[in-house]
Design a protein around this motif. Structure first.
Motif, short mmCIF file in Angstrom:
data_model
loop_
_atom_site.label_atom_id
_atom_site.label_comp_id
_atom_site.label_asym_id
_atom_site.label_seq_id
_atom_site.Cartn_x
_atom_site.Cartn_y
_atom_site.Cartn_z
N VAL A 94 -40.35 -17.09 63.20
CA VAL A 94 -39.14 -17.34 62.41
C VAL A 94 -39.44 -17.21 60.93
O VAL A 94 -40.42 -17.77 60.43
CB VAL A 94 -38.57 -18.74 62.72
N ARG A 95 -38.61 -16.49 60.23
CA ARG A 95 -38.73 -16.33 58.77
C ARG A 95 -37.66 -17.18 58.09
O ARG A 95 -36.54 -17.30 58.59
CB ARG A 95 -38.55 -14.87 58.36
N ARG A 96 -38.02 -17.76 56.95
CA ARG A 96 -37.08 -18.58 56.19
C ARG A 96 -36.86 -17.95 54.82
O ARG A 96 -37.80 -17.77 54.04
CB ARG A 96 -37.64 -19.98 56.03
N LEU A 97 -35.61 -17.60 54.53
CA LEU A 97 -35.22 -17.08 53.22
C LEU A 97 -34.64 -18.22 52.42
O LEU A 97 -33.60 -18.79 52.79
CB LEU A 97 -34.21 -15.95 53.39
N ARG A 98 -35.25 -18.58 51.32
CA ARG A 98 -34.93 -19.81 50.62
C ARG A 98 -33.96 -19.62 49.46
O ARG A 98 -33.98 -18.60 48.78
CB ARG A 98 -36.22 -20.46 50.07
N ASN A 99 -33.14 -20.67 49.27
CA ASN A 99 -32.35 -20.87 48.05
C ASN A 99 -31.45 -19.69 47.69
O ASN A 99 -31.40 -19.26 46.54
CB ASN A 99 -33.27 -21.21 46.87
N LEU A 100 -30.74 -19.18 48.69
CA LEU A 100 -29.72 -18.18 48.40
C LEU A 100 -28.48 -18.87 47.85
O LEU A 100 -28.13 -19.98 48.25
CB LEU A 100 -29.37 -17.41 49.68
N ARG A 101 -27.79 -18.23 46.94
CA ARG A 101 -26.64 -18.83 46.28
C ARG A 101 -25.37 -18.62 47.09
O ARG A 101 -25.11 -17.53 47.56
CB ARG A 101 -26.42 -18.20 44.90
N TYR A 102 -24.58 -19.68 47.22
CA TYR A 102 -23.21 -19.50 47.70
C TYR A 102 -22.20 -20.00 46.68
O TYR A 102 -21.00 -20.02 46.93
CB TYR A 102 -23.00 -20.19 49.06
N GLY A 103 -22.70 -20.39 45.50
CA GLY A 103 -21.87 -20.84 44.39
C GLY A 103 -22.72 -20.93 43.14
O GLY A 103 -23.93 -20.68 43.17
N ASP A 104 -22.10 -21.31 42.02
CA ASP A 104 -22.79 -21.33 40.74
C ASP A 104 -23.58 -22.61 40.49
O ASP A 104 -24.54 -22.61 39.71
CB ASP A 104 -21.78 -21.13 39.60
N HIS A 105 -23.19 -23.71 41.10
CA HIS A 105 -23.86 -24.98 40.87
C HIS A 105 -25.26 -24.95 41.48
O HIS A 105 -25.49 -24.30 42.51
CB HIS A 105 -23.04 -26.12 41.47
N ARG A 106 -26.19 -25.68 40.88
CA ARG A 106 -27.57 -25.67 41.36
C ARG A 106 -27.71 -26.25 42.77
O ARG A 106 -28.68 -25.97 43.46
CB ARG A 106 -28.47 -26.44 40.40
N ARG A 107 -26.75 -27.08 43.20
CA ARG A 107 -26.79 -27.63 44.55
C ARG A 107 -26.13 -26.70 45.57
O ARG A 107 -26.23 -26.96 46.78
CB ARG A 107 -26.08 -28.98 44.59
N GLN A 108 -25.47 -25.67 45.13
CA GLN A 108 -24.82 -24.73 46.06
C GLN A 108 -25.82 -23.65 46.46
O GLN A 108 -25.74 -22.50 46.05
CB GLN A 108 -23.57 -24.15 45.41
N ARG A 109 -26.78 -24.09 47.26
CA ARG A 109 -27.85 -23.22 47.71
C ARG A 109 -28.01 -23.37 49.22
O ARG A 109 -27.69 -24.41 49.80
CB ARG A 109 -29.19 -23.57 47.03
N LEU A 110 -28.53 -22.35 49.85
CA LEU A 110 -28.75 -22.40 51.29
C LEU A 110 -29.98 -21.60 51.67
O LEU A 110 -30.42 -20.71 50.95
CB LEU A 110 -27.51 -21.90 52.04
N ASP A 111 -30.56 -21.97 52.79
CA ASP A 111 -31.67 -21.23 53.38
C ASP A 111 -31.16 -20.52 54.63
O ASP A 111 -30.30 -21.04 55.35
CB ASP A 111 -32.81 -22.16 53.78
N VAL A 112 -31.69 -19.35 54.88
CA VAL A 112 -31.39 -18.61 56.10
C VAL A 112 -32.66 -18.54 56.93
O VAL A 112 -33.71 -18.12 56.43
CB VAL A 112 -30.87 -17.19 55.79
N LEU A 113 -32.58 -18.95 58.18
CA LEU A 113 -33.70 -18.86 59.11
C LEU A 113 -33.33 -17.88 60.21
O LEU A 113 -32.27 -18.03 60.84
CB LEU A 113 -34.04 -20.22 59.71
N ARG A 114 -34.18 -16.91 60.44
CA ARG A 114 -33.93 -15.90 61.46
C ARG A 114 -35.26 -15.39 62.00
O ARG A 114 -36.31 -15.59 61.36
CB ARG A 114 -33.10 -14.75 60.92
#
Length: 363
Positions: A94-114
């Motif tokens: 499994v690979r983890r892609l970290r801290n992709l943006r879904y908004g402008d705020h610093r808390r609007q971040r997500l990781d993708v695991l695939r």
């Protein structure tokens, strides 16, 4: 909580340290040594009882599925492997892609695991962490859940959201909308079938999950909702006169998706009784499957480690997904969560992530 989830490992450590003390002569025949040895024995007995209670999770999961009208036993994952590997270490596949943006705020971040080999056509999981809406991170809870589904070909999205006191309920809900819109728009870039999205959350994230699942329009509704040790009451300081409903008990559930509600029977942060009540409401109003899993002796945040309780939840989830037609092995069949949002829907969700007076009125 950690001792409660892995009492067998603490028992092994206690036995090893006691044996070493006896072997080295540290425990003599005086009164103090006798008291210490008696204390170790009493602790060992209690740890054995905790181990037996945790090991009952499998049978409780089977009973929960039967109570939901599902004549389907959960998969029998290796109990010994779970016992010996409690740390939720990400599989090499499994690979983890970290801290992709879904908004402008610093808390609007997500990781993708695939999966690293990027299978195509797998469903999507969107997960929200806990923390009482004032703390928390996408790096703590439910890693076992994320790793389990990602290793089976899912694309898993773990999102943070804005927190108190800088943000309020409308902002939390807005971020959930924006993260879901991001998943439906971008999960296909990672090989997923973005028409099938399952939503999950722990604690405050479960509260957010339940609200989104009951508020969403049919085309945006998740294929299933997974709520782990959630709080389901009203948001801080709010009453029945609130402008935007902040408890799932005040929302209609006739169009609810399938639900899995898992809660520890001894949770002293959020009430197991409230979880039972929510399951009862959903069963009374919804025609979709509702699985309520009350884990014996479980505490809050049981999904931080890969324990027997979390394994029971994963087995139950696999059984529920199979029943509703969401394949867990890299393809998606049967029930759909709705079409990929059209560009106007995506623009609306992006605007929802930046609260305005117009958004508050619409809510």
């Amino acid at each position: 909580m950690v001792v409660n989830e892995v009492p067998h490992l603490v028992l092994a450590l206690l036995a090893a340290s006691t044996a070493a003390a006896i072997w080295s002569g540290d425990l003599r025949t005086d009164v103090l040594s006798g008291v210490l040895l008696a204390g170790a024995v009493a602790t060992a007995v209690m740890l054995i009882l905790l181990t037996r209670r945790a090991a009952r999770s499998r049978s409780v999961a089977e009973a929960a599925l039967r109570a939901a009208g599902m004549d389907r036993a959960p998969a029998r994952r290796s109990w010994w492997r779970t016992a010996l590997t409690p740390l939720p270490i990400r599989p090499r596949s499994v690979r983890r892609l970290r801290n992709l943006r879904y908004g402008d705020h610093r808390r609007q971040r997500l990781d993708v695991l695939r999966r690293r080999d990027r299978p195509t056509g797998g469903p999507v999981l969107v997960y929200f962490h806990g923390g009482g809406y004032f703390s928390g991170s996408k790096n703590w809870e439910a890693r076992g859940l994320l790793h389990h589904l990602a290793a089976r070909g899912w694309v898993c999205v773990s999102a943070t959201y804005r927190l108190r006191p800088g943000a309020g309920f409308e902002e939390h809900l807005a971020d959930a909308e924006a993260a879901m819109a991001w998943a439906r728009t971008h999960a296909g870039e990672h090989g997923a079938d973005a028409t099938t999205v399952v939503l999950a959350g722990s604690s405050a994230g479960a509260h957010l999950t339940s609200l989104y699942a009951l508020r969403a329009k049919p085309e945006e509704r998740p294929a299933a909702a997974v709520c782990l040790y959630g709080y389901y009451g009203r948001y801080y300081g709010r009453g029945a006169d609130e402008a935007v409903t902040s408890t799932p008990f005040a929302l209609p559930a006739s169009e609810a998706p399938p639900f899995l509600i898992a809660h520890g029977s001894l949770d002293n942060y959020t009430s197991a009784g409230t979880a039972r009540a929510l399951a009862g409401k959903l069963r009374a109003e919804s025609s979709q499957p509702v699985v309520h899993l009350e884990l014996p002796g479980g505490q809050h945040a049981f999904d931080i480690v890969s324990s027997w309780r979390l394994t029971a939840v994963l087995d139950t989830l696999d059984a529920l997904l199979a029943v509703i037609g969401v394949a867990a092995g890299g393809t998606s069949t049967g029930r759909s969560a709705g079409a990929v949002p059209s560009p106007p829907e995506v623009r609306r969700a992006e605007a929802f992530a930046r609260p305005s007076d117009r958004h508050l009125e619409a809510s």
